[in-house]
Scaffold this active site. Structure first.
Site, PDB file in Angstrom:
ATOM      1  N   LYS A 191       0.830  -1.211   0.000  1.00  0.00           N
ATOM      2  CA  LYS A 191       0.000   0.000   0.000  1.00  0.00           C
ATOM      3  C   LYS A 191       0.866   1.264   0.000  1.00  0.00           C
ATOM      4  O   LYS A 191       0.628   2.183  -0.776  1.00  0.00           O
ATOM      5  CB  LYS A 191      -0.931   0.020   1.218  1.00  0.00           C
ATOM      6  CG  LYS A 191      -1.874  -1.173   1.309  1.00  0.00           C
ATOM      7  CD  LYS A 191      -2.860  -1.032   2.460  1.00  0.00           C
ATOM      8  CE  LYS A 191      -2.243  -0.996   3.830  1.00  0.00           C
ATOM      9  NZ  LYS A 191      -1.657  -2.280   4.288  1.00  0.00           N
ATOM     10  N   ARG A 202      -9.320   0.986   9.423  1.00  0.00           N
ATOM     11  CA  ARG A 202      -9.011  -0.401   9.753  1.00  0.00           C
ATOM     12  C   ARG A 202     -10.133  -1.061  10.554  1.00  0.00           C
ATOM     13  O   ARG A 202     -10.022  -2.241  10.889  1.00  0.00           O
ATOM     14  CB  ARG A 202      -7.738  -0.459  10.593  1.00  0.00           C
ATOM     15  CG  ARG A 202      -6.461  -0.748   9.781  1.00  0.00           C
ATOM     16  CD  ARG A 202      -5.305  -0.535  10.731  1.00  0.00           C
ATOM     17  NE  ARG A 202      -4.138  -1.309  10.517  1.00  0.00           N
ATOM     18  CZ  ARG A 202      -3.008  -0.828   9.963  1.00  0.00           C
ATOM     19  NH1 ARG A 202      -2.983   0.371   9.462  1.00  0.00           N
ATOM     20  NH2 ARG A 202      -1.938  -1.573   9.910  1.00  0.00           N
ATOM     21  N   ARG A 208      11.750  -6.817   4.702  1.00  0.00           N
ATOM     22  CA  ARG A 208      11.638  -5.434   5.170  1.00  0.00           C
ATOM     23  C   ARG A 208      12.235  -5.286   6.574  1.00  0.00           C
ATOM     24  O   ARG A 208      12.860  -4.277   6.890  1.00  0.00           O
ATOM     25  CB  ARG A 208      10.158  -5.006   5.159  1.00  0.00           C
ATOM     26  CG  ARG A 208       9.957  -3.532   5.415  1.00  0.00           C
ATOM     27  CD  ARG A 208       8.573  -3.067   5.045  1.00  0.00           C
ATOM     28  NE  ARG A 208       7.588  -3.419   6.049  1.00  0.00           N
ATOM     29  CZ  ARG A 208       6.286  -3.122   5.959  1.00  0.00           C
ATOM     30  NH1 ARG A 208       5.828  -2.487   4.888  1.00  0.00           N
ATOM     31  NH2 ARG A 208       5.446  -3.454   6.916  1.00  0.00           N
ATOM     32  N   ARG A 229      12.162  -2.380  11.266  1.00  0.00           N
ATOM     33  CA  ARG A 229      10.947  -1.925  11.961  1.00  0.00           C
ATOM     34  C   ARG A 229      10.554  -2.981  12.981  1.00  0.00           C
ATOM     35  O   ARG A 229      10.289  -4.130  12.616  1.00  0.00           O
ATOM     36  CB  ARG A 229       9.830  -1.772  10.929  1.00  0.00           C
ATOM     37  CG  ARG A 229       9.180  -0.420  10.927  1.00  0.00           C
ATOM     38  CD  ARG A 229       8.155  -0.355   9.835  1.00  0.00           C
ATOM     39  NE  ARG A 229       6.853  -0.832  10.280  1.00  0.00           N
ATOM     40  CZ  ARG A 229       5.763  -0.721   9.564  1.00  0.00           C
ATOM     41  NH1 ARG A 229       5.809  -0.163   8.377  1.00  0.00           N
ATOM     42  NH2 ARG A 229       4.610  -1.164  10.024  1.00  0.00           N
ATOM     43  N   ARG A 250      -0.199  -8.730  13.708  1.00  0.00           N
ATOM     44  CA  ARG A 250      -0.761  -7.682  12.843  1.00  0.00           C
ATOM     45  C   ARG A 250      -1.680  -8.302  11.791  1.00  0.00           C
ATOM     46  O   ARG A 250      -2.733  -7.744  11.453  1.00  0.00           O
ATOM     47  CB  ARG A 250       0.373  -6.885  12.170  1.00  0.00           C
ATOM     48  CG  ARG A 250       1.146  -6.040  13.157  1.00  0.00           C
ATOM     49  CD  ARG A 250       2.445  -5.532  12.587  1.00  0.00           C
ATOM     50  NE  ARG A 250       2.261  -4.607  11.477  1.00  0.00           N
ATOM     51  CZ  ARG A 250       3.200  -4.342  10.572  1.00  0.00           C
ATOM     52  NH1 ARG A 250       4.372  -4.945  10.628  1.00  0.00           N
ATOM     53  NH2 ARG A 250       2.957  -3.496   9.607  1.00  0.00           N
TER      54      ARG A 250
HETATM   55  P1  AMP Z   1       0.960   0.288   9.438  1.00  0.00           P
HETATM   56  O1  AMP Z   1       2.279   0.904   9.116  1.00  0.00           O
HETATM   57  O2  AMP Z   1      -0.171   0.891   8.681  1.00  0.00           O
HETATM   58  O3  AMP Z   1       0.974  -1.221   9.317  1.00  0.00           O
HETATM   59  O4  AMP Z   1       0.663   0.623  10.967  1.00  0.00           O
HETATM   60  C1  AMP Z   1       1.569   0.255  12.006  1.00  0.00           C
HETATM   61  C2  AMP Z   1       0.817   0.140  13.326  1.00  0.00           C
HETATM   62  O5  AMP Z   1       0.212   1.403  13.648  1.00  0.00           O
HETATM   63  C3  AMP Z   1      -0.346  -0.852  13.330  1.00  0.00           C
HETATM   64  O6  AMP Z   1       0.073  -2.177  13.581  1.00  0.00           O
HETATM   65  C4  AMP Z   1      -1.204  -0.281  14.466  1.00  0.00           C
HETATM   66  O7  AMP Z   1      -0.649  -0.566  15.720  1.00  0.00           O
HETATM   67  C5  AMP Z   1      -1.073   1.213  14.233  1.00  0.00           C
HETATM   68  N1  AMP Z   1      -2.101   1.720  13.279  1.00  0.00           N
HETATM   69  C6  AMP Z   1      -1.864   2.287  12.061  1.00  0.00           C
HETATM   70  N2  AMP Z   1      -3.019   2.661  11.469  1.00  0.00           N
HETATM   71  C7  AMP Z   1      -4.009   2.302  12.323  1.00  0.00           C
HETATM   72  C8  AMP Z   1      -5.428   2.392  12.274  1.00  0.00           C
HETATM   73  N3  AMP Z   1      -6.057   2.918  11.212  1.00  0.00           N
HETATM   74  N4  AMP Z   1      -6.127   1.923  13.337  1.00  0.00           N
HETATM   75  C9  AMP Z   1      -5.509   1.407  14.407  1.00  0.00           C
HETATM   76  N5  AMP Z   1      -4.184   1.262  14.520  1.00  0.00           N
HETATM   77  C10 AMP Z   1      -3.417   1.714  13.483  1.00  0.00           C
END
Ligand code: AMP
Length: 186
Positions: free
Chosen positions: A13, A88, A127, A133, A144
């Site tokens: 994404k 989400r 990654r 990360r 996740r």
């Molecule tokens: P991402 O980089 O989008 O995978 O986000 C990393 C982490 O941030 C996720 O595993 C969640 O802990 C938090 N996070 C990001 N976006 C959201 C969202 N829309 N709702 C809830 N938690 C989020």
């Protein structure tokens, strides 16, 4: 044009969002990036979400909705928004609809990147090695993925009933995925 890039973590994404920003002048709104920035700055919000993120769980709807609301307000003349990693949950999707409706706008397209779990794990392992990360380590990544399946995938019917979802084969190479997305947006 407001677009949601939908898919599990590490589906590509962010990569595709960044290209659309460069080519079309859209604004990418990635709640994951915003939360990581908050952590890096050592803000109160950053400290509050650190453990939840490191455990692979979702932060509260309230927190991410406020972040998105702030960005929508800061960019009143955007050519379009690409929502990456948001919404989400169903309450997040409902809140987003309301925020956009207040601006006389809506979600025009949802592009769903379809990638199987084995490929996701391979990508995220790479990654993790490249970027380090913390939440990309295999154990946290599987949490996740669980959060995606339990809380985020149920959002698909929410948009499917509107007929605005296009599925794209996210297993293809980056250029092919880009071409499929461009077709979806044409
Ligand atoms: P991402 O980089 O989008 O995978 O986000 C990393 C982490 O941030 C996720 O595993 C969640 O802990 C938090 N996070 C990001 N976006 C959201 C969202 N829309 N709702 C809830 N938690 C989020």
């Amino acid at each position: 044009m407001n677009l949601i890039l939908f898919g599990p973590p590490a589906a590509g994404k962010g990569t595709q969002a960044k290209r659309l920003v460069e080519e079309r002048g859209f604004i990418q709104l990635s709640t994951g990036d915003m939360l990581r920035a908050a952590r890096a700055s050592g803000s109160e919000l950053g400290n509050k979400v650190a453990d939840i993120m490191d455990n692979g769980q979702l932060v509260t709807d309230e927190i991410v909705i406020a972040l998105i609301a702030e960005q929508l307000e800061l960019n009143p003349n955007a050519a379009g928004f690409i929502f990456d990693g948001f919404p989400r949950t169903v309450p997040q999707a409902e809140a987003l609809d309301k925020l956009l409706a207040d601006k006389g706008q809506k979600i025009d397209k949802v592009v769903r990147l379809v990638v199987d779990d084995t490929a996701l794990l391979a990508r995220v392992t790479k990654r993790f090695e490249d970027q380090g990360r913390a939440d990309d380590n295999p154990e946290t990544f599987s949490k996740r993925l669980d959060a995606y399946n339990a809380q985020t995938a149920p959002l698909l019917p929410y948009y499917a009933t509107r007929g605005i979802i296009t599925e794209v084969d996210g297993m293809a190479d980056i250029a092919s995925v880009a071409a499929s997305i461009d077709t979806a947006l044409a």
